[in-house]
Write a protein that holds these residues in place. Structure first.
Motif, short mmCIF file in Angstrom:
data_model
loop_
_atom_site.label_atom_id
_atom_site.label_comp_id
_atom_site.label_asym_id
_atom_site.label_seq_id
_atom_site.Cartn_x
_atom_site.Cartn_y
_atom_site.Cartn_z
N ILE A 120 11.53 -4.53 -2.26
CA ILE A 120 10.88 -4.45 -3.57
C ILE A 120 9.41 -4.16 -3.33
CG2 ILE A 120 10.29 -5.73 -5.66
CD1 ILE A 120 12.80 -7.42 -5.11
N GLY A 121 8.86 -3.22 -4.07
CA GLY A 121 7.45 -2.89 -3.89
C GLY A 121 6.95 -2.02 -5.02
N GLY A 122 5.70 -1.60 -4.87
CA GLY A 122 5.12 -0.76 -5.90
C GLY A 122 3.75 -0.25 -5.53
N ARG A 123 3.20 0.49 -6.47
CA ARG A 123 1.87 1.08 -6.31
C ARG A 123 1.17 1.01 -7.66
NH1 ARG A 123 -0.87 4.75 -3.06
NH2 ARG A 123 -2.17 6.23 -4.15
N ASN A 124 0.01 0.40 -7.70
CA ASN A 124 -0.81 0.33 -8.91
C ASN A 124 -2.11 1.08 -8.68
OD1 ASN A 124 1.01 -1.31 -10.30
ND2 ASN A 124 0.14 -3.17 -9.44
N VAL A 125 -2.38 2.01 -9.57
CA VAL A 125 -3.61 2.79 -9.49
C VAL A 125 -4.50 2.36 -10.65
CG1 VAL A 125 -4.64 5.09 -9.45
CG2 VAL A 125 -2.37 4.72 -8.46
N GLU A 126 -5.75 2.06 -10.35
CA GLU A 126 -6.71 1.59 -11.34
C GLU A 126 -6.80 2.53 -12.54
OE1 GLU A 126 -11.22 -0.07 -10.84
OE2 GLU A 126 -10.68 1.74 -9.75
N ASN A 127 -6.52 2.01 -13.73
CA ASN A 127 -6.58 2.77 -14.99
C ASN A 127 -5.71 4.04 -14.97
OD1 ASN A 127 -8.53 0.95 -15.99
ND2 ASN A 127 -10.14 2.09 -14.92
N SER A 128 -4.56 3.96 -14.30
CA SER A 128 -3.74 5.16 -14.19
C SER A 128 -2.27 4.78 -13.99
CB SER A 128 -4.24 6.02 -13.02
OG SER A 128 -3.54 7.24 -12.98
N ASN A 129 -1.53 5.63 -13.26
CA ASN A 129 -0.10 5.46 -13.06
C ASN A 129 0.23 4.26 -12.18
OD1 ASN A 129 0.27 7.76 -14.53
ND2 ASN A 129 0.44 9.09 -12.75
N SER A 130 1.43 3.71 -12.41
CA SER A 130 1.92 2.62 -11.57
C SER A 130 3.43 2.75 -11.42
CB SER A 130 1.57 1.26 -12.16
OG SER A 130 2.27 1.06 -13.36
N THR A 131 3.94 2.22 -10.31
CA THR A 131 5.38 2.20 -10.05
C THR A 131 5.71 0.86 -9.45
OG1 THR A 131 5.43 4.57 -9.60
CG2 THR A 131 7.25 3.29 -8.76
N THR A 132 6.75 0.22 -9.95
CA THR A 132 7.26 -1.02 -9.37
C THR A 132 8.78 -0.92 -9.34
OG1 THR A 132 5.43 -2.28 -10.27
CG2 THR A 132 7.35 -3.53 -9.57
N GLY A 133 9.37 -1.25 -8.20
CA GLY A 133 10.82 -1.17 -8.09
C GLY A 133 11.28 -1.17 -6.65
N LEU A 134 12.16 -0.24 -6.30
CA LEU A 134 12.74 -0.14 -4.97
C LEU A 134 11.73 0.46 -4.00
CD1 LEU A 134 15.34 -0.41 -3.25
CD2 LEU A 134 15.82 1.97 -3.85
N ASP A 135 11.49 -0.25 -2.88
CA ASP A 135 10.61 0.22 -1.81
C ASP A 135 11.52 0.61 -0.64
OD1 ASP A 135 8.03 0.57 -0.52
OD2 ASP A 135 8.47 -1.24 0.62
N PHE A 136 11.39 1.83 -0.12
CA PHE A 136 12.28 2.28 0.95
C PHE A 136 11.54 3.23 1.89
CE2 PHE A 136 12.62 5.08 -2.64
CZ PHE A 136 12.59 6.35 -2.09
N GLY A 137 12.06 3.36 3.11
CA GLY A 137 11.47 4.25 4.08
C GLY A 137 12.35 4.43 5.30
N VAL A 138 12.13 5.52 6.02
CA VAL A 138 12.88 5.80 7.24
C VAL A 138 12.07 6.77 8.11
CG1 VAL A 138 14.18 7.73 6.25
CG2 VAL A 138 15.13 6.45 8.16
N GLY A 139 12.18 6.59 9.44
CA GLY A 139 11.48 7.52 10.33
C GLY A 139 11.57 7.13 11.78
N PRO A 140 11.17 8.07 12.66
CA PRO A 140 11.18 7.82 14.11
C PRO A 140 9.86 7.26 14.60
CG PRO A 140 10.70 10.12 13.71
CD PRO A 140 10.90 9.47 12.35
N GLY A 141 9.92 6.58 15.75
CA GLY A 141 8.71 6.03 16.36
C GLY A 141 8.85 5.95 17.86
N TYR A 142 7.75 5.60 18.51
CA TYR A 142 7.73 5.45 19.96
C TYR A 142 6.93 4.20 20.30
CZ TYR A 142 7.49 6.61 24.90
OH TYR A 142 7.63 6.59 26.27
N SER A 143 7.48 3.36 21.18
CA SER A 143 6.80 2.15 21.62
C SER A 143 6.48 2.28 23.11
CB SER A 143 7.69 0.93 21.37
OG SER A 143 7.00 -0.26 21.68
#
Length: 197
Positions: A120-143
């Motif tokens: 669950i996550g979101g993004r709030n922009v000052e005096n502008s658009n916002s989104t709250t709901g499903l937070d998701f992601g995928v990708g490769p990495g190297y350690s």
């Protein structure tokens, strides 16, 4: 004081254990992405800085399952509004073994991995658009393991939030730099037992 010194020595000994054991079943991963930049896929995308603490348990060799918290703040330019990103949820990682499916390590002391998250996550922009709901992601990495139990990490990830608010979908490609500490369960139990005594 002697117990504190002894506990510190045991913790250091745990960090210098075998390099082949850090991603085995029963171990813990604790770390964070400290620096993140993104190139927005939506109008107004830009750069941001995020802190993403993570913790995971290796349920099998090369497979870790755990959770994350995401906190970030961003500004496209000096005159633009401030944006605040947040999220909490579960994550999974799969580390590729050397030579698996034709994938070889660039360096002898590192491992490629794939990471995915959902929560669950979101993004709030000052005096502008916002989104709250499903937070998701995928990708490769190297350690890259600078010691047998501490890895510096790079991660390229598609990250999105979909849900309610002025903006139905907010997405970006992120480039993350961070670290992870790999703790064997047995060493953690030894340290806890010594602290109790």
């Amino acid at each position: 004081m002697k117990k504190l010194i002894f506990t510190g020595l045991l913790a250091v000994a745990g960090l210098t254990s075998s390099a082949n054991a850090q991603i085995q079943e029963g171990n813990w991963l604790v770390g964070s992405s400290l620096l993140s930049s993104n190139f927005g896929l939506n109008t107004g995308g830009g750069y941001n800085i995020q802190l993403t603490p993570k913790a995971a348990y290796f349920v099998a060799d090369n497979v870790a399952v755990g959770g994350y918290v995401n906190l970030g703040i961003s500004k496209v330019t000096n005159g633009s509004p401030t944006a605040f990103d947040y999220g909490v949820g579960g994550l999974g990682r799969y580390y590729l073994s050397p030579g698996e499916k034709g994938v070889d390590n660039l360096l002898n002391h590192g491992r490629w991995f794939f990471e995915g998250n959902v929560g669950i996550g979101g993004r709030n922009v000052e005096n502008s658009n916002s989104t709250t709901g499903l937070d998701f992601g995928v990708g490769p990495g190297y350690s890259y393991f600078i010691t047998p139990n501490i890895g510096l990490e790079g991660l390229v990830k598609y990250q999105g939030q979909a849900g309610f608010g002025n903006e139905g979908l907010n997405s970006a490609i992120t480039f993350n730099v961070g670290f992870s500490i790999f703790l064997p369960t047995s060493k953690g139990r030894e340290v806890m037992n010594d602290v109790k005594n």
